[in-house]
Design an enzyme around this catalytic site. Structure first.
Site, PDB file in Angstrom:
ATOM      1  N   LYS A 178      -5.381   3.698  -2.436  1.00 65.42           N
ATOM      2  CA  LYS A 178      -4.750   2.671  -1.531  1.00 65.42           C
ATOM      3  C   LYS A 178      -5.698   2.548  -0.297  1.00 65.42           C
ATOM      4  CE  LYS A 178      -0.697   2.220  -3.528  1.00 65.42           C
ATOM      5  NZ  LYS A 178      -0.317   0.927  -3.779  1.00 65.42           N
ATOM      6  N   SER A 194       0.875  -1.141  -0.229  1.00 68.17           N
ATOM      7  CA  SER A 194       0.095  -0.001  -0.120  1.00 68.17           C
ATOM      8  C   SER A 194       0.981   1.162   0.003  1.00 68.17           C
ATOM      9  CB  SER A 194      -0.892  -0.074   1.110  1.00 68.17           C
ATOM     10  OG  SER A 194      -1.694   1.227   1.617  1.00 68.17           O
ATOM     11  N   TYR A 237      -5.023   9.318  -5.541  1.00 71.24           N
ATOM     12  CA  TYR A 237      -4.343   7.867  -5.177  1.00 71.24           C
ATOM     13  C   TYR A 237      -4.556   7.321  -3.736  1.00 71.24           C
ATOM     14  CZ  TYR A 237       0.340   6.119  -3.867  1.00 71.24           C
ATOM     15  OH  TYR A 237       1.191   4.948  -3.457  1.00 71.24           O
TER      16      TYR A 237
END
Lengths: 275, 148
Positions: free
Chosen positions: A155, A137, A151
């Site tokens: 994650k 991650s 983004y």
């Protein structure tokens, strides 16, 4: 020290953590399926380890390559002990700036890709009675900042999936760990996409983030790889591991702020289900 | 309390309906949206001056664009945006059909496009103080859509 040799499958081995991790695992005598969209980039590394290294084409956005790579691993090695979902990339853009196409493409690689790989591996892992799934991650999956929301969203999604899977797969002896690396010199920063159309409204925020990134110390990725090796295949691995002292501080600060916010709004929260 | 302009998604049932109802009852103007327009038209009967029912499927960017246009034509601004539409898939990861998982995410991503369109079109919300964004994903059952 090295117990019995283990078998790995690692995605995104052409550079960064994936490549280094594959190399270190091979060095310690493990068998590794190195995968990448273009496996030709892996041949030189794999060639040094004979039959212990298996280079396979695997594009996490192409399910047929996932299936064939996993089939090959089980056929060649007989089992899969450690699956590392490493492939992924970053995006620096305000939510308003990023195109729909680039946002969805990133989710395909950072979230749906690992999900597809895990789902393809699970029948084999359950049949052999265990295994360890390690999802790479990011500290951006535990905290966030302006311009990295999309983004981070990908994650955070991966972190949520990992946490649930750790519970869901425990009855089968399958362990799940998500790793949240901070800043490492993996080439990641150079591969971060930027917005298709930058808006003037966010120019200052971009400048500020660029300054922060320019001043950031990117640590040697070898340290992060050692952290992964330290927990890979452990009897009781962590569900979430932060790699890097700065990343730990960042996550601690965010958790403290969240606790403080919960306390501040406690009365409103508590009243919500009391009507 | 001064009058505010709201846009709420997923107003057919659940939190969306309750939020819209409460805002209207307090005298605010509300664009009550849902992918099923017929399920929110009743708001206009009860609040003909302040409720604006609109068809809006958060996975359909054309509808998002149309809803935002209508919103501005009628009320000229948006003070409070409530992203409520959402649903949950409850299944083991190994057994969930990928289309249902992707569908859930696309619904969430659609809300992002909504923000993007809305904000990109006019810098309104950027400057609006106290804009409230609430996203709910909730539900029970093997695979059930909630709040639409």
């Amino acid at each position: 020290m090295a117990d019995a040799a283990r078998t790995w499958l690692i995605t995104g081995c052409s550079s960064g953590f994936g490549r280094l991790l594959a190399q270190r695992a091979l060095e310690r005598g493990d068998r590794v399926a190195l995968t990448a969209r273009n496996p030709a980039m892996l041949a030189a590394l794999a060639g040094q380890y004979g039959n212990a290294a298996l280079c396979l084409p695997l594009d996490v956005t192409r399910p047929e390559t996932i299936r064939s790579a996993l089939g090959e691993v089980f056929e060649r090695f007989g089992r899969l002990d450690i699956l590392v979902n490493n492939a992924g990339y970053g995006l620096q853009a305000a939510a308003e700036e990023a195109s729909d196409a680039q946002t969805r493409a990133m989710f395909e690689v950072n979230f749906f890709g690992p999900l597809d790989v895990i789902r393809a591996a699970l029948p084999g892992l359950r049949a052999q009675g265990g295994g360890h799934i390690i999802n790479i991650s990011s500290v951006g999956g535990r905290t966030t900042a302006p311009l990295i929301g999309l983004y981070s969203a990908s994650k955070f999604a991966l972190e949520g999936l990992s946490l649930s899977l750790a519970m869901e797969l425990a009855p089968f002896g399958i362990k799940v760990t998500s790793i949240a690396p901070g800043a490492f010199a993996t080439g990641f920063a150079g591969a971060v996409q930027s917005a298709g159309a930058k808006l003037d409204a966010y120019r200052q925020q971009h400048a500020m983030l660029d300054t922060i990134l320019a001043d950031l110390h990117f640590a040697d990725p070898a340290g992060c790889v050692e952290a992964i090796l330290a927990i890979a295949g452990a009897d009781e691995p962590p569900r979430q591991l932060i790699a890097g002292s700065h990343a730990v501080s960042a996550v601690e600060a965010v958790m403290a702020a969240q606790q403080a916010e919960i306390a501040k709004w406690r009365a409103v929260s508590d009243a919500a289900d009391q009507q | 309390m001064s009058e505010k302009i709201w846009l709420v998604t997923g107003c057919a049932t659940g939190f969306g309906r309750a939020i819209a109802e409460a805002a209207l009852a307090q005298g605010h103007k509300v664009a009550v949206t849902d992918r099923n327009l017929a399920a929110v038209e009743d708001f206009a009967l009860r609040y003909p001056e302040t409720a604006l029912p609109l068809g809006l499927d958060v996975t359909n960017s054309d509808q998002i664009a149309a809803a935002v246009d209508a919103r501005f034509r009628n009320f000229e601004r948006i003070d409070v945006l409530v992203n409520n539409a959402g649903y949950a898939v409850q299944q083991a990861v190994a057994e969930a059909a990928m289309p249902s998982v992707r569908g859930m995410w696309l619904a969430c991503a659609g809300q992002r496009s909504y923000h993007q369109f809305r904000l990109g079109r006019r810098p309104g919300l950027r400057a609006v103080h106290g804009a409230l964004c609430v996203q709910q994903i909730r539900g029970r059952g093997a695979e059930r859509r909630v709040g639409r």
